[in-house]
Design an enzyme around this catalytic site. Structure first.
Site, PDB file in Angstrom:
ATOM      1  N   CYS A 298      11.922 152.584 -46.880  1.00 40.76           N
ATOM      2  CA  CYS A 298      11.902 151.165 -47.258  1.00 40.76           C
ATOM      3  C   CYS A 298      10.601 150.829 -48.000  1.00 40.76           C
ATOM      4  CB  CYS A 298      12.013 150.319 -45.988  1.00 40.76           C
ATOM      5  SG  CYS A 298      12.200 148.552 -46.293  1.00 40.76           S
TER       6      CYS A 298
ATOM      7  N   ASP B 182       8.845 148.395 -47.371  1.00 40.76           N
ATOM      8  CA  ASP B 182       8.008 147.679 -46.403  1.00 40.76           C
ATOM      9  C   ASP B 182       6.568 148.225 -46.378  1.00 40.76           C
ATOM     10  OD1 ASP B 182       8.760 145.944 -43.575  1.00 40.76           O
ATOM     11  OD2 ASP B 182       6.837 147.001 -43.670  1.00 40.76           O
TER      12      ASP B 182
ATOM     13  N   ARG C 209       4.433 148.369 -44.204  1.00 40.98           N
ATOM     14  CA  ARG C 209       3.955 149.011 -42.970  1.00 40.98           C
ATOM     15  C   ARG C 209       4.366 150.462 -42.854  1.00 40.98           C
ATOM     16  NH1 ARG C 209       6.663 144.322 -39.558  1.00 40.98           N
ATOM     17  NH2 ARG C 209       8.200 144.806 -41.195  1.00 40.98           N
TER      18      ARG C 209
ATOM     19  N   HIS D 165      12.804 152.088 -40.304  1.00 42.63           N
ATOM     20  CA  HIS D 165      11.619 151.639 -39.549  1.00 42.63           C
ATOM     21  C   HIS D 165      11.936 150.404 -38.716  1.00 42.63           C
ATOM     22  CE1 HIS D 165      10.502 148.041 -42.028  1.00 42.63           C
ATOM     23  NE2 HIS D 165      11.276 148.661 -42.892  1.00 42.63           N
TER      24      HIS D 165
ATOM     25  N   CYS E 161      12.767 145.918 -39.670  1.00 47.15           N
ATOM     26  CA  CYS E 161      13.114 145.946 -41.105  1.00 47.15           C
ATOM     27  C   CYS E 161      13.837 144.650 -41.495  1.00 47.15           C
ATOM     28  CB  CYS E 161      13.986 147.157 -41.414  1.00 47.15           C
ATOM     29  SG  CYS E 161      14.408 147.295 -43.167  1.00 47.15           S
TER      30      CYS E 161
HETATM   31 ZN   LIG Z   1      12.507 147.630 -44.283  1.00 47.04          ZN
END
Ligand SMILES: [Zn+2]
Length: 174
Positions: free
Chosen positions: A39, A41, A43, A98, A101
């Site tokens: 992803c 994302d 993090r 993860h 999400c």
């Molecule tokens: Zn995500």
């Protein structure tokens, strides 16, 4: 933004010099150990998670680590997979979901993205995940439901990968 600019200046003046042999070699070619799909994302940090250096992972990131089945949506994701498999001959593919999400949350709550047409269309590529959650896991609730969605989504995307000719060919050869 200042933190990012200072970080780059530090990289150029300190880090690059310390890894000059590595970067000189990488300026000529690459032979990554795996295609790592995850992803976007902020993090999720693939190189931190796998303790790898530049050149070791060919990374494909998008919202929700989704792999459209071949032919359903030609674009950057499909092209990246094709290049990794057919040109770089990357021997492994990792799909990494993860916790927390936002895309998985939106899959469970489509109302959240009703004003985001591009995201809404992109999520249609994860319809298998949505259907599995509705039909097979209706009893799972709360955060467990989000975790299960993330896991089912990774499995669904692994299945989608098999529809890509470059992946199917390599699987047949191995
Ligand atoms: Zn995500």
């Amino acid at each position: 933004m200042e933190k990012l600019v200072n970080g780059f200046l530090k990289f150029r003046s300190e880090v690059f010099g310390n890894k000059k042999v590595l970067f000189t070699r990488l300026s000529q070619s690459q032979a990554p150990r795996a295609l790592f799909i995850t992803c976007s994302d902020s993090r999720v940090d693939p190189t931190l998670l796998t303790q790898t250096d530049p050149g070791e992972l060919f990374i494909l990131r998008n919202a929700g680590n989704i792999v459209p089945p071949y032919g359903s949506m030609q674009g950057g994701t499909t092209a990246t997979i094709e290049y990794a498999m057919a040109v770089l001959k990357v021997p492994h593919i990792i799909v990494c979901g993860h916790t927390d999400c936002g895309v998985m949350k939106a899959l469970l709550n489509p109302e959240d993205v009703k004003n985001l047409p591009a995201v809404k269309e992109w999520l249609s590529q994860a319809e298998t995940t949505r259907r599995l959650m509705r039909e097979l896991h209706a009893d799972i609730t709360g955060n467990d439901r989000l975790i299960k969605t993330t896991q089912e989504n990774v499995r669904a995307q692994l299945e989608h990968l098999r529809t890509h000719p470059s992946v199917a060919l390599q699987l047949r050869k191995s």
